[in-house]
Enzyme design. Structure first.
Site, short mmCIF file in Angstrom:
data_model
loop_
_atom_site.label_atom_id
_atom_site.label_comp_id
_atom_site.label_asym_id
_atom_site.label_seq_id
_atom_site.Cartn_x
_atom_site.Cartn_y
_atom_site.Cartn_z
CE1 TYR A 1 -3.81 2.27 0.43
CE2 TYR A 1 -2.40 3.20 2.44
CZ TYR A 1 -3.66 3.30 1.56
OH TYR A 1 -4.55 4.30 1.60
CG ASP A 2 2.90 2.23 3.57
OD1 ASP A 2 1.68 1.83 3.63
OD2 ASP A 2 3.56 2.00 4.58
CB VAL B 1 -13.08 5.22 13.31
CG1 VAL B 1 -14.64 5.74 13.56
CG2 VAL B 1 -12.11 6.34 13.65
CG ASN C 1 -12.29 -3.16 13.40
OD1 ASN C 1 -13.09 -3.37 12.51
ND2 ASN C 1 -11.01 -3.72 13.48
CG PHE C 2 -12.27 1.14 18.48
CD1 PHE C 2 -11.57 -0.18 18.36
CD2 PHE C 2 -11.74 2.32 19.06
CE1 PHE C 2 -10.62 -0.43 18.69
CE2 PHE C 2 -10.06 1.84 19.28
CZ PHE C 2 -9.71 0.71 19.43
CD GLN D 1 -1.53 2.00 18.92
OE1 GLN D 1 -1.30 1.95 19.78
NE2 GLN D 1 -2.22 0.75 18.27
CG ASP E 1 -0.11 -0.06 13.97
OD1 ASP E 1 -1.07 -0.74 13.45
OD2 ASP E 1 -0.21 1.04 14.48
#
Ligand code: NAD
Ligand code: UDP
Length: 313
Positions: free
Chosen positions: A146-147, A189, A191-192, A210, A273
């Site tokens: 991705y990056d 966001v 997920n939570f 983090q 991460d």
């Protein structure tokens, strides 16, 4: 005068569908192109009867010829679980997709905006991140598809500009959230919120110290639109909300806003991460007159309402 014709790749995704809404509302003709990998027809179903709107199933790793004036190149899975599902396809989407869209822009003389990402800064050693920072990216890790794909897309944009005079814009988008994120998106966001609404354990990866800086989708779309329609800004521009939160703070906020009975559990921190992330938005503020206006708490309330509706059916 004929109206502007605008192509949005990834237009059935989270950000793309909000962008299509904004463009249709402004009176331009929109072609929404998507292969429906992470996007969904549901996200644009309300636009299907609109004569200004067309939906096209296509994969941007293959060339396509369309007569358009502007291209927003957003096609690419953005959540780590989705972009790591088929990493070779992810990097092909960024690299071959950028080549195909730049080839199209060159041929039909369209202006093209590339959705890049804060991930080009990797695990940043400069904080907050300015556009001048070259980043700290692992080229061989599980996030690299991705990056590095996005970094090459930026390179291609600059080279087509220098070599072929293509009219380009590059936006480095920082973590953005809001309604129409998929229930299974996998980013923090959604997920939570989904976990909290189901009273399931909230999964914090690592110790939760983090940081990320969360931008509400309406602010982000306004930034994209301003960048596309401002003259003389070819280099990358950060768009994001500079207010920084730890992941543990985010979990606490989601629990209190949902009134959830969920407990917090810790899971291992994924490889590479990033430890911290915050945009320096001086360039966007100075050149685009842009700054975010939606506070995290308010954006979360409207995102929670959206997921409550989604989970109820
Ligand atoms: P998303 O996964 O909801 O949307 C991506 C869309 O692209 C989906 O509709 C998907 O089906 C489509 N797509 C994927 N591969 C394709 C291909 N090969 N051909 C055609 N369509 C394809 O993600 P999003 O959050 O809406 O992200 C949109 C863009 O913004 C992406 O390029 C992403 O890298 C970038 N971005 C997003 C964020 C964020 O926080 N939301 C942050 C940084 C960058
Ligand atoms: N994260 C988490 N729990 C989750 C999903 C993500 O703690 O259920 C963490 C993740 O490890 C990262 C942060 O939240 O530190 C943001 O993750 P996300 O996938 O949303 O975006 P990115 O890492 O690409 O910024």
């Amino acid at each position: 005068m004929p109206s502007l014709r605008v192509l949005v790749t990834g237009g059935a995704g989270f950000l793309g569908s909000h962008l299509c809404d904004r463009l249709v509302a402004s009176g331009v003709d929109v072609i929404c192109l998507d292969n429906f990998f992470t996007g969904s027809k549901d996200n644009v179903a309300h636009l299907l009867g609109n004569p200004r709107f067309e939906l096209l199933r296509h994969d941007i790793v293959h060339p396509i010829l369309l007569e358009v004036d502007q291209i927003y190149n957003l096609a690419c899975p953005a959540s780590p679980i989705h972009y790591q599902y088929n990493p070779v396809k992810t990097i092909k989407t960024s690299v071959m997709g950028a080549i195909n869209m730049l080839g199209l822009a060159k041929r039909v003389r369209a202006r093209i905006l590339q959705a890049s990402t804060s991930e080009v800064y990797g695990d940043p050693k400069v904080h907050p991140q300015t556009e001048a920072y070259w980043g700290h990216v692992n080229p061989i890790g599980i996030r690299s598809c991705y990056d590095e794909g996005k970094r090459v897309a930026e390179t291609l944009m600059m080279d087509y500009h220098r070599q072929n005079n293509v009219d380009i814009r590059i936006v480095r988008i920082f973590n953005t959230y809001g309604p129409r994120m998929a229930v299974n998106d996998g980013r923090v966001v959604s997920n939570f919120i989904v976990q909290a609404l189901r009273n399931q354990p909230i999964t914090i990866y690592g110790d939760g110290s983090q940081t990320r800086s969360f931008c509400f989708v309406s602010d982000l779309i306004d930034g994209l639109w301003r960048l596309m329609n401002t003259e003389g800004l070819t280099g990358p521009v950060n768009i994001g909300n500079p207010r920084e939160f730890t992941i543990r703070e985010l979990a606490g906020l989601v629990i209190s806003l949902t009134g959830s009975k969920s407990e917090i559990v810790q899971k291992p921190l994924p490889q590479d991460d990033p430890i911290q992330r915050q945009p320096d938005i001086s360039l966007a503020t100075g050149k685009l007159g842009w700054q975010p206006s939606v506070a995290l708490k308010d954006g979360l309330v409207s995102t929670i309402e959206y997921f409550q509706r989604r989970l109820a059916v």
